[in-house]
Design a protein around this motif. Structure first.
Motif, PDB file in Angstrom:
ATOM      1  N   ASN A 190      10.252 -15.785  11.206  1.00 24.99           N
ATOM      2  CA  ASN A 190       9.296 -15.240  12.127  1.00 24.99           C
ATOM      3  C   ASN A 190       8.194 -14.475  11.772  1.00 24.99           C
ATOM      4  O   ASN A 190       7.102 -14.437  12.160  1.00 24.99           O
ATOM      5  CB  ASN A 190       9.731 -14.894  13.299  1.00 24.99           C
ATOM      6  N   LYS A 218      16.158 -20.301  13.436  1.00 24.44           N
ATOM      7  CA  LYS A 218      15.286 -19.191  13.978  1.00 24.44           C
ATOM      8  C   LYS A 218      16.060 -18.201  14.799  1.00 24.44           C
ATOM      9  O   LYS A 218      15.435 -16.809  15.046  1.00 24.44           O
ATOM     10  CB  LYS A 218      14.334 -19.801  14.949  1.00 24.44           C
ATOM     11  N   ASN A 219      17.321 -18.217  15.245  1.00 24.68           N
ATOM     12  CA  ASN A 219      18.002 -17.367  16.134  1.00 24.68           C
ATOM     13  C   ASN A 219      18.857 -16.360  15.385  1.00 24.68           C
ATOM     14  O   ASN A 219      19.571 -15.498  15.737  1.00 24.68           O
ATOM     15  CB  ASN A 219      18.777 -17.806  17.414  1.00 24.68           C
ATOM     16  N   GLU A 220      19.024 -16.577  13.988  1.00 26.80           N
ATOM     17  CA  GLU A 220      19.775 -15.895  13.176  1.00 26.80           C
ATOM     18  C   GLU A 220      19.045 -14.381  12.773  1.00 26.80           C
ATOM     19  O   GLU A 220      17.899 -14.206  12.423  1.00 26.80           O
ATOM     20  CB  GLU A 220      20.118 -16.489  11.746  1.00 26.80           C
ATOM     21  N   ARG A 221      19.891 -13.422  13.004  1.00 30.82           N
ATOM     22  CA  ARG A 221      19.144 -12.193  12.566  1.00 30.82           C
ATOM     23  C   ARG A 221      19.428 -11.799  11.183  1.00 30.82           C
ATOM     24  O   ARG A 221      18.177 -11.077  10.544  1.00 30.82           O
ATOM     25  CB  ARG A 221      19.988 -11.010  13.279  1.00 30.82           C
TER      26      ARG A 221
END
Length: 316
Positions: A190, A218-221
């Protein structure tokens, strides 16, 4: 009484990688000893020097083919990336030279083609090439570009099957920028300005977005490139070229795709979840044992295939 962790470890049902590697080392040590080759003073499963890498190749015709291809590549200013451990008995590069090299030198890719066809990879492949690269895919204008261990070409002479070989490895290669301490490992999806590789012009993240990996990542830190950079690069490379990514691995290894009574464990069951569903059929697995079986069944390579089995401890 509380069970000690040492004793509890004995109850672990899955094989340990160190046991698998020990088995390979023993087979390699025996092979070099039988041949009377000079080996490393502390590692008898490794030849004494990289310059003797040809002694790690079973057939002279294959060693000559690799040497000549390397020399021709150098003349064309396309250096052939002979691995610095090509003289190591557990080298995956040497292993694939030994397994597929004779099929290339003898113009007989049929055993490999038939196995791939049975796995859902269409095509009749007549030509193959080791260490294939294309700097344009990711705009890798400097340094060592993404290199594929083995590529098969279709009837129109287009690269169609991209094969990564794994043998004693315990991982897919990770991002060197992170390993050098120049990145925190945060997922940059992002905010691409956080990625050094993106900043200097590499187009890995461009293809991540182009082929819809963004949804799964996209939701992986933590950036998945930290530990699995090689896997994503090579899968994206294959998709970009309109082909298939094939992992060639040893079914004794617990690392990549190991079947147990409780199911399948390993890196592939984990990483395939990050590949968009519409591309998952393009990620194909074949084992060294399956290739050996197919070659043996052909009856055309009896002069060397049993030697391959002996060298890599497949007869046990």
């Amino acid at each position: 009484m509380k069970t000690s962790s040492r004793r509890k470890a004995q109850e672990w049902i899955f094989p340990r990688h160190k046991e698998f590697e020990s088995e390979l080392r023993e087979a390699s040590t025996d092979w070099f000893a039988k041949k009377g080759y000079k080996v490393h003073s502390k590692r008898p499963y490794c030849l004494d020097d990289l310059s003797n890498w040809q002694n790690n190749i079973i057939l002279t015709e294959v060693a000559d083919y690799i040497y000549n291809f390397k020399e021709q590549s150098n003349k064309e200013k396309k250096p052939f990336p002979l691995h610095k451990y090509a003289h190591h008995g557990l080298s995956s590069q040497a292993m694939v030279f030994n397994l597929i090299g004779p099929l290339i030198t003898r113009d007989d890719l049929k055993p490999l083609t038939e196995l791939l066809n049975s796995k859902g990879v269409p095509g009749d492949f007549k030509r193959a090439e080791f260490e294939y690269e294309d700097r344009d895919v990711f705009n890798e204008d400097t340094g060592q570009p993404t290199s594929i261990d083995l590529v098969l070409f279709d009837s129109d002479n287009n690269p169609a099957v991209f094969i990564e070989s794994k043998f004693a490895e315990s991982e897919f290669g990770g991002c060197s920028v992170y390993k050098k301490g120049d990145c925190s490992g945060k997922n940059p999806i992002n905010s691409l300005d956080d990625c050094y590789l993106h900043f200097i012009g590499r187009e890995y993240w461009k293809l991540i977005k182009e082929y819809d990996f963004t949804y799964t990542l996209k939701n992986e830190r933590i950036c998945t490139f930290v530990n699995y950079y090689q896997f994503f690069r090579e899968v994206l490379f294959s998709i970009k070229k309109g082909g298939y990514f094939v992992l060639l691995y040893d079914n004794r290894s617990p690392v990549f795709n190991f079947k147990t009574d409780k199911g399948v464990k390993g890196l592939i069951p984990l990483l395939i979840e990050f590949v968009p569903e519409k591309y998952r059929h393009r990620v194909v697995l074949i084992t060294i044992q399956e290739v050996v079986e197919q070659i043996s069944a052909s009856g055309k390579h009896n002069d060397w295939i049993t030697k391959f089995e002996d060298k890599y401890g497949l007869k046990k």
